[in-house]
Write a protein that holds these residues in place. Sequence first.
Motif, PDB file in Angstrom:
ATOM      1  N   LEU A  28       0.836  -1.198   0.000  1.00 34.32           N
ATOM      2  CA  LEU A  28       0.000   0.000   0.000  1.00 34.32           C
ATOM      3  C   LEU A  28       0.873   1.252   0.000  1.00 34.32           C
ATOM      4  O   LEU A  28       0.628   2.200  -0.750  1.00 34.32           O
ATOM      5  CB  LEU A  28      -0.912   0.006   1.235  1.00 34.32           C
ATOM      6  CG  LEU A  28      -1.841   1.201   1.405  1.00 34.32           C
ATOM      7  CD1 LEU A  28      -2.798   1.325   0.226  1.00 34.32           C
ATOM      8  CD2 LEU A  28      -2.620   1.094   2.714  1.00 34.32           C
ATOM      9  N   VAL A  29       1.899   1.260   0.857  1.00 29.40           N
ATOM     10  CA  VAL A  29       2.833   2.381   0.955  1.00 29.40           C
ATOM     11  C   VAL A  29       4.252   1.829   0.898  1.00 29.40           C
ATOM     12  O   VAL A  29       4.581   0.898   1.633  1.00 29.40           O
ATOM     13  CB  VAL A  29       2.647   3.151   2.282  1.00 29.40           C
ATOM     14  CG1 VAL A  29       3.636   4.316   2.376  1.00 29.40           C
ATOM     15  CG2 VAL A  29       1.213   3.644   2.439  1.00 29.40           C
ATOM     16  N   MET A  30       5.078   2.387   0.019  1.00 30.80           N
ATOM     17  CA  MET A  30       6.493   2.012   0.039  1.00 30.80           C
ATOM     18  C   MET A  30       7.223   2.929   1.009  1.00 30.80           C
ATOM     19  O   MET A  30       7.180   4.154   0.887  1.00 30.80           O
ATOM     20  CB  MET A  30       7.130   2.143  -1.347  1.00 30.80           C
ATOM     21  CG  MET A  30       8.573   1.606  -1.371  1.00 30.80           C
ATOM     22  SD  MET A  30       9.387   1.753  -2.969  1.00 30.80           S
ATOM     23  CE  MET A  30      10.038   3.433  -2.866  1.00 30.80           C
ATOM     24  N   THR A 256      -0.009  -6.874   8.844  1.00 26.85           N
ATOM     25  CA  THR A 256       0.230  -7.128   7.427  1.00 26.85           C
ATOM     26  C   THR A 256       1.511  -6.384   7.038  1.00 26.85           C
ATOM     27  O   THR A 256       1.455  -5.305   6.436  1.00 26.85           O
ATOM     28  CB  THR A 256      -0.961  -6.643   6.573  1.00 26.85           C
ATOM     29  OG1 THR A 256      -1.264  -5.291   6.925  1.00 26.85           O
ATOM     30  CG2 THR A 256      -2.186  -7.489   6.816  1.00 26.85           C
ATOM     31  N   PRO A 257       2.673  -6.917   7.387  1.00 25.32           N
ATOM     32  CA  PRO A 257       3.931  -6.189   7.179  1.00 25.32           C
ATOM     33  C   PRO A 257       4.236  -5.925   5.718  1.00 25.32           C
ATOM     34  O   PRO A 257       4.986  -4.990   5.407  1.00 25.32           O
ATOM     35  CB  PRO A 257       4.976  -7.114   7.817  1.00 25.32           C
ATOM     36  CG  PRO A 257       4.353  -8.464   7.834  1.00 25.32           C
ATOM     37  CD  PRO A 257       2.885  -8.230   8.010  1.00 25.32           C
ATOM     38  N   TRP A 258       3.684  -6.739   4.803  1.00 27.46           N
ATOM     39  CA  TRP A 258       3.931  -6.533   3.377  1.00 27.46           C
ATOM     40  C   TRP A 258       3.196  -5.301   2.838  1.00 27.46           C
ATOM     41  O   TRP A 258       3.475  -4.847   1.734  1.00 27.46           O
ATOM     42  CB  TRP A 258       3.477  -7.762   2.591  1.00 27.46           C
ATOM     43  CG  TRP A 258       2.046  -8.132   2.880  1.00 27.46           C
ATOM     44  CD1 TRP A 258       0.914  -7.608   2.302  1.00 27.46           C
ATOM     45  CD2 TRP A 258       1.605  -9.091   3.835  1.00 27.46           C
ATOM     46  NE1 TRP A 258      -0.207  -8.183   2.844  1.00 27.46           N
ATOM     47  CE2 TRP A 258       0.183  -9.106   3.787  1.00 27.46           C
ATOM     48  CE3 TRP A 258       2.248  -9.953   4.720  1.00 27.46           C
ATOM     49  CZ2 TRP A 258      -0.599  -9.950   4.591  1.00 27.46           C
ATOM     50  CZ3 TRP A 258       1.477 -10.782   5.522  1.00 27.46           C
ATOM     51  CH2 TRP A 258       0.084 -10.766   5.458  1.00 27.46           C
ATOM     52  N   ALA A 259       2.265  -4.725   3.602  1.00 25.61           N
ATOM     53  CA  ALA A 259       1.510  -3.559   3.128  1.00 25.61           C
ATOM     54  C   ALA A 259       2.376  -2.309   3.060  1.00 25.61           C
ATOM     55  O   ALA A 259       2.079  -1.385   2.292  1.00 25.61           O
ATOM     56  CB  ALA A 259       0.298  -3.308   4.016  1.00 25.61           C
ATOM     57  N   MET A 260       3.434  -2.250   3.863  1.00 18.46           N
ATOM     58  CA  MET A 260       4.327  -1.103   3.850  1.00 18.46           C
ATOM     59  C   MET A 260       5.769  -1.583   3.795  1.00 18.46           C
ATOM     60  O   MET A 260       6.539  -1.458   4.749  1.00 18.46           O
ATOM     61  CB  MET A 260       4.093  -0.209   5.080  1.00 18.46           C
ATOM     62  CG  MET A 260       2.716   0.419   5.111  1.00 18.46           C
ATOM     63  SD  MET A 260       2.551   1.704   6.371  1.00 18.46           S
ATOM     64  CE  MET A 260       0.812   2.121   6.178  1.00 18.46           C
ATOM     65  N   CYS A 272       9.644  -6.031   7.738  1.00 15.61           N
ATOM     66  CA  CYS A 272       8.897  -4.774   7.705  1.00 15.61           C
ATOM     67  C   CYS A 272       9.830  -3.594   7.959  1.00 15.61           C
ATOM     68  O   CYS A 272      11.026  -3.767   8.225  1.00 15.61           O
ATOM     69  CB  CYS A 272       7.767  -4.779   8.748  1.00 15.61           C
ATOM     70  SG  CYS A 272       8.338  -4.741  10.460  1.00 15.61           S
ATOM     71  N   TYR A 273       9.281  -2.410   7.909  1.00 19.90           N
ATOM     72  CA  TYR A 273      10.023  -1.171   8.101  1.00 19.90           C
ATOM     73  C   TYR A 273      10.702  -1.111   9.469  1.00 19.90           C
ATOM     74  O   TYR A 273      11.773  -0.531   9.624  1.00 19.90           O
ATOM     75  CB  TYR A 273       9.047  -0.008   7.943  1.00 19.90           C
ATOM     76  CG  TYR A 273       9.574   1.350   8.334  1.00 19.90           C
ATOM     77  CD1 TYR A 273      10.561   1.981   7.577  1.00 19.90           C
ATOM     78  CD2 TYR A 273       9.076   2.013   9.453  1.00 19.90           C
ATOM     79  CE1 TYR A 273      11.040   3.233   7.931  1.00 19.90           C
ATOM     80  CE2 TYR A 273       9.550   3.265   9.808  1.00 19.90           C
ATOM     81  CZ  TYR A 273      10.524   3.866   9.042  1.00 19.90           C
ATOM     82  OH  TYR A 273      10.994   5.107   9.405  1.00 19.90           O
TER      83      TYR A 273
END
Length: 382
Positions: A28-30, A256-260, A272-273
């Motif tokens: 969703l957000v990079m 959902t760590p893959w979302a950002m 994740c970030y």
Amino acid sequence: MLAPAPYIARIGAYIVGRHLRGVKRYPLVMMLEPLFRCNLACKGCGKIDYPDSILNQRLSYEQCMAAVDECGTPIVSIAGGEPLLHRDMPRIVRGFLDRKKYVILCTNALLLKKKIDDYKPHKGFTWSIHLDGDLGMHDQAVSQDGVYDIAVDAIRLAKSRGFSVSINCTLFNGADPARVATFLDTVKALGVDGITVSPGYSYERAPDQDSFLNRTMTKQLFRGILARGRGGKEWPFRQSRAFLNFLAGNEAYKCTPWAMPARTVFGWQRPCYLLGEGYVDTFSELMDGTDWDQYGVGNYEKCQDCMVHCGFEGSAVKDIVRHPIKAVMLSLKGVRTEGPMAKDIPLDKQRRAKDVFSLNVDAHLGRMEKAGNKVDGRVEVH
């Protein structure tokens, strides 16, 4: 997320399209970290504990463009480190805007007055200024006096130049709900276009380990804050109501760590970030080669207290798509701040934390040496 109508429509179409196609995981957000170097040393930060040879590294303009092209997300959040230390940052921002991305440039504002003429207002560009509460709260959080006043002056300056401006506020142990609510009233009166608020992630290498909130403390804190603002309706939050509802303990989302996903000078960061357990060269490797079930609340000890937006805003968005009526009711009524909380995810089966920081750093230093770059030694585990 608050954004101009064309961007809201584009983001919405992106999300709904993937939902209708049954895509299980999508960004969703990079989160872009083009450098780790910072001009502050906040006591709760675990992102700047690197040798100088790594802190001196920068992602190039070409690497940044390749990352967003590969990822395909409609939103880019540029963090760090301090992004304004990157000499090519104006060009990077323009490159993302040319690709019709919604760009959020996060900064502690120490350099904003000096650098602001390098940027132009754009409907797809927002300054996100780091402000962790009022003067006393913020200067204590960033471990330096005078930073709050500089940030407030930067907000006023950017607004006077026609920029969209939001603040990102991280809250720690000891935060008082009434004081935070008063602070939110203050930044609203400054005319900010949005507010992002989140509990601090308990970075394992942060100098101060006593300031982090556990999950129960986070829920109690946000109930106390939101109760003073009509369930959150009083302030222009950039986050979804569903995420705020989660912070108040009314939902027990899995992350959902893959979302950002995060692209750093090391590569794409797993998972994740916030949590760097390993790095890969391509976005497809991150998405397809990560064992996601090894991470998240209930799965991994380092995740047990996390309720941060980069892990759970994607979960909230997914909930909104699946239950639009519930989302509408949240918008109309605000977040519930009394009554029983949702039963949280049990922690009894989570795997123990692993210390991988020095391994990751040494691996990256080894790659640098192989490429002929000078390095300044290894790190010590503390």
